[in-house]
Design an enzyme around this catalytic site. Structure first.
Site, PDB file in Angstrom:
ATOM      1  N   CYS A  26      31.672  10.393  33.830  1.00  0.00           N
ATOM      2  CA  CYS A  26      32.946  10.386  34.552  1.00  0.00           C
ATOM      3  C   CYS A  26      33.373  11.774  35.030  1.00  0.00           C
ATOM      4  O   CYS A  26      34.369  11.899  35.740  1.00  0.00           O
ATOM      5  CB  CYS A  26      34.045   9.777  33.685  1.00  0.00           C
ATOM      6  SG  CYS A  26      34.556  10.860  32.346  1.00  0.00           S
ATOM      7  N   LYS A  48       0.868  -1.176   0.000  1.00  0.00           N
ATOM      8  CA  LYS A  48       0.000   0.000   0.000  1.00  0.00           C
ATOM      9  C   LYS A  48       0.902   1.221   0.000  1.00  0.00           C
ATOM     10  O   LYS A  48       1.592   1.506   0.967  1.00  0.00           O
ATOM     11  CB  LYS A  48      -0.908  -0.003   1.230  1.00  0.00           C
ATOM     12  CG  LYS A  48      -1.921   1.130   1.211  1.00  0.00           C
ATOM     13  CD  LYS A  48      -2.925   0.957   2.339  1.00  0.00           C
ATOM     14  CE  LYS A  48      -4.038   1.983   2.284  1.00  0.00           C
ATOM     15  NZ  LYS A  48      -3.597   3.359   2.140  1.00  0.00           N
TER      16      LYS A  48
END
Ligand code: IVH
Length: 671
Positions: free
Chosen positions: A413, A117
């Site tokens: 960190c 489709k």
């Protein structure tokens, strides 16, 4: 040329142009070069200019568009354009199949023609005696707008049918759409010209069809697949949908290459799944599949309900775009240290799953799309692709909406975050120290071309990092068999093997060691070059920008990466710990030290070498201080050639580069 001759030639040219147009656009298999096509088109244009009475509506010259019309006229379809019922789930599909079988009074399996489709605009093409006389939009199904001039510009729409056997009058239905590549380049063009790009290919297709100036439409990359008929007057109708598609293709229409005949409900479902998998690779958008009872006789028997056929259904894929609200934005650190902004969303069901996070890519994208926390946004999830925020709805922005800021330090960190001017990506400079980057860095460090630690692979490294047994590459050399044995799938024997491999890797080469550090964009070749041109590791750690850039292969970007890497205290610490833990290598021959005639020279190897392998020759040359590259240029000093050399030798001779055979080479290097 008199008019009779001109007429004969015009017909001949039109036929040839139609034929070649079909080969090029519909079959994707051109027979002649574009220049030849253009020449014929110009010749026809010339004839039509001289004899305007020869100009016909199906002339290939009419594809270029014409001056603007005032407005679109209304066009009444000869047969109404129907809509389709939808099925969103397997159950709804099963219901459809049951209704079909009940309607036909059969317990047997029904043959369906299945096809994608397409997500575009439906149009109706009216052909009379094989000539396109009108094209119209679907409108309300009974009548639409006359867009003939625009549709004539679409190269996959035949202006005149090929072959024979077509009815005197027929309506052909199909979808006009835009391929993704064409859509992207169109939007780029619009943006370059300062315009507002289209939101999706469907809007772009529909918008392009509604241009009053068909010359604009002619410049839009539209195409069409046909999938049905309306009026059919005179001539026998194909007796199945499969036959119809084959017939349309014979007459010169483009039809979906993915149409397929399937059997029963299960056949439909299999097709649905196949197409769903294929969907991300298709060059255009589809939003589901359509099943049609294949037999024309059975279609007629089933008939229609309201405005839709009982014999067809659209099986829709889950929507790929939905609305949601951005609650917050967080930054994720990837394997290379790249910080990616991620939107935390109100959960929304899209693309078949519930999505609560979507990538915002990078800060440039956020700025370009003007995204803020609190915005209502279109969220898209296509296939297995990561969900993303497509655009915001400015009219729904609350007063409380907040700007999104790039953090100064890494959320994982705490190292600095750097954004290199001109680059979209922001990065954590933590490198080996940042846990987010650690696994990847360790995997690279231990890999075959780096420190070559056999047995220390991805799985094991992940386990070791998760168990906090590994933080930096230096920790590898403090691992014990005891520690390893505690891990999944690690018997005493394998643990010992890994420890032995770690021991063996302590003695390596300087290029391998530099490569293993995982400095951004420092690959094996650059590592070798650095090892050879700088006087050892200390010199590398201490090198300034000029020294680095003085090394072959190192430009400003790589030099910057190296400087930033060693500027981080964590990285310097890891390097010195590695040395303390006994990583060693043999002295390298330095460029300039060597009295070899290859020192500092650029060499290209080509053909099959007899005395040694290509890799051996390369290594040997490099150890003598040469740089081995792939293509011959003015900068090449030697071309080492074996048997069956290619064009490289020719080129070397042309450029006056010295060509040496393997025998000569062996003598030169005492191999
Ligand atoms: S058949 C009577 N086949 O979907 C059957 N429609 O939802 C009429 N569409 O208006 C349509 N691809 O615009 C059919 N392969 C396909 C299709 C298709 C896309 C569109 C068409 C139609 C809408 C119905």
């Amino acid at each position: 040329m008199d008019i009779n001759e001109a007429k004969r030639r015009a017909i001949e040219l039109a036929q040839q142009l139609n034929y070649h147009n079909h080969r090029y656009y519909v079959l994707d298999d051109p027979e002649i070069p574009d220049s030849e096509y253009d020449r014929m088109l110009r010749e026809l244009q010339g004839i039509e200019e001289r004899y305007p009475e020869l100009l016909s509506i199906d002339s290939p010259t009419q594809r270029v568009g014409a001056a603007p019309a005032g407005k679109f006229e209304e066009a009444t379809h000869l047969q109404p354009m129907l809509s389709l019922g939808n099925a969103f789930t397997a159950e709804e599909l099963q219901d459809f199949d049951r209704r079909v079988r009940e309607g036909l009074g059969t317990a047997g399996l029904v043959a369906y023609s299945a096809e994608p489709k397409l997500d575009g605009a439906a149009v109706n093409l009216l052909y009379e005696k094989g000539v396109l006389v009108r094209a119209s939009t679907r409108g309300d199904g009974a009548s639409g707008e006359d867009i003939t001039q625009n549709v004539r510009t679409i190269p996959t729409v035949p202006l005149r049918l090929q072959g024979a056997g077509y009815p005197a009058r027929m309506e052909v239905r199909g979808e006009i759409f835009m391929r993704l590549a064409g859509f992207a380049s169109l939007n780029q063009r619009i943006e370059d010209e300062g315009g507002k790009p289209f939101v999706n290919p469907r809007n772009a297709a529909a918008g392009s069809l509604r241009q009053l100036d068909s010359r604009v439409t002619a410049g839009r990359p539209l195409t069409m697949f046909t999938y049905g008929i309306g009026e059919w007057e005179g001539g026998g109708k194909p007796d199945s949908h499969t036959e119809l598609l084959a017939t349309l293709a014979r007459w010169g229409f483009a039809v979906s290459p993915d149409a397929s005949l399937v059997t029963g409900y299960q056949g439909c479902l299999n097709y649905y799944e196949t197409m769903q998998q294929k969907r991300p690779d298709l060059p255009y958008e589809i939003d589901g599949v359509v099943y049609k009872v294949d037999s024309a006789a059975l279609q007629e028997e089933l008939g229609y309900v309201a405005r839709a056929p009982r014999w067809a259904v659209a099986h829709k894929f889950p929507a790929q775009e939905e609305l949601s609200v951005i609650r917050d934005v967080e930054f994720q650190v990837g394997r290379t240290g790249a910080l990616t902004p991620v939107a935390r969303l109100e959960p929304v069901f899209v693309g078949g799953v519930t999505v609560s996070n979507a990538t915002l890519h990078n800060m440039d994208e956020i700025e370009r799309k003007d995204i803020r926390i609190g915005d209502t946004v279109f969220v898209r999830r296509a296939g297995d692709v990561i969900p993303e925020v497509v655009r915001i709805l400015p009219e729904r922005r609350p007063d409380s909406a907040r700007h999104i800021e790039l953090p100064n330090s890494c959320p994982v960190c705490g190292s600095d975050v750097e954004r290199i001017p001109g680059e979209a990506v922001a990065r954590c400079v933590g490198g080996l120290y940042c846990k987010a980057q650690r696994k990847e860095a360790l995997i690279h460090f231990a890999s075959r071309r780096a420190m070559d630690i056999e047995g220390l692979g991805t799985k094991l490294i992940e386990q070791l990092v998760d168990a906090d047994l590994l933080r930096t590459p230096a920790d590898i050399f403090e691992l014990t068999a005891d520690a390893l044995e505690g891990l999944e799938r690690m018997g005493p024997k394998s643990a010992e093997n890994v420890i032995a491999a770690i021991e063996r890797s302590r003695h390596t080469t300087l290029p391998r060691f530099i490569f293993a550090l995982g400095i951004r964009e420092v690959g094996e070749t650059t590592a070798k070059s650095l090892a050879r041109h700088l006087a050892g590791l200390e010199a590398l750690v201490a090198a300034d920008e000029d020294t680095l850039q003085g090394t072959p292969d190192v430009g400003p970007v790589v030099a910057g990466n190296i400087l930033r890497f060693f500027a981080e205290a964590h990285n310097r610490e890891v390097v010195s710990r590695l040395i303390d833990l006994g990583i060693t290598w043999d002295e390298m021959p330095q460029v300039g030290d060597s009295d070899s005639q290859f020192s500092g020279k650029t060499v290209v190897i080509t053909g099959t070498l007899s005395e040694m392998s290509r890799d051996q020759a390369k290594e040997l040359l490099e150890s003598l201080g040469a740089r081995v590259t792939n293509s011959v240029s003015k900068k090449t000093d030697f071309v080492l050639t074996g048997e069956n050399p290619g064009s490289k030798v020719e080129k070397a001779k042309k450029l006056g580069v010295t060509v040496i055979s393997t025998t000569e080479f062996s003598k030169m290097v005492n191999f």
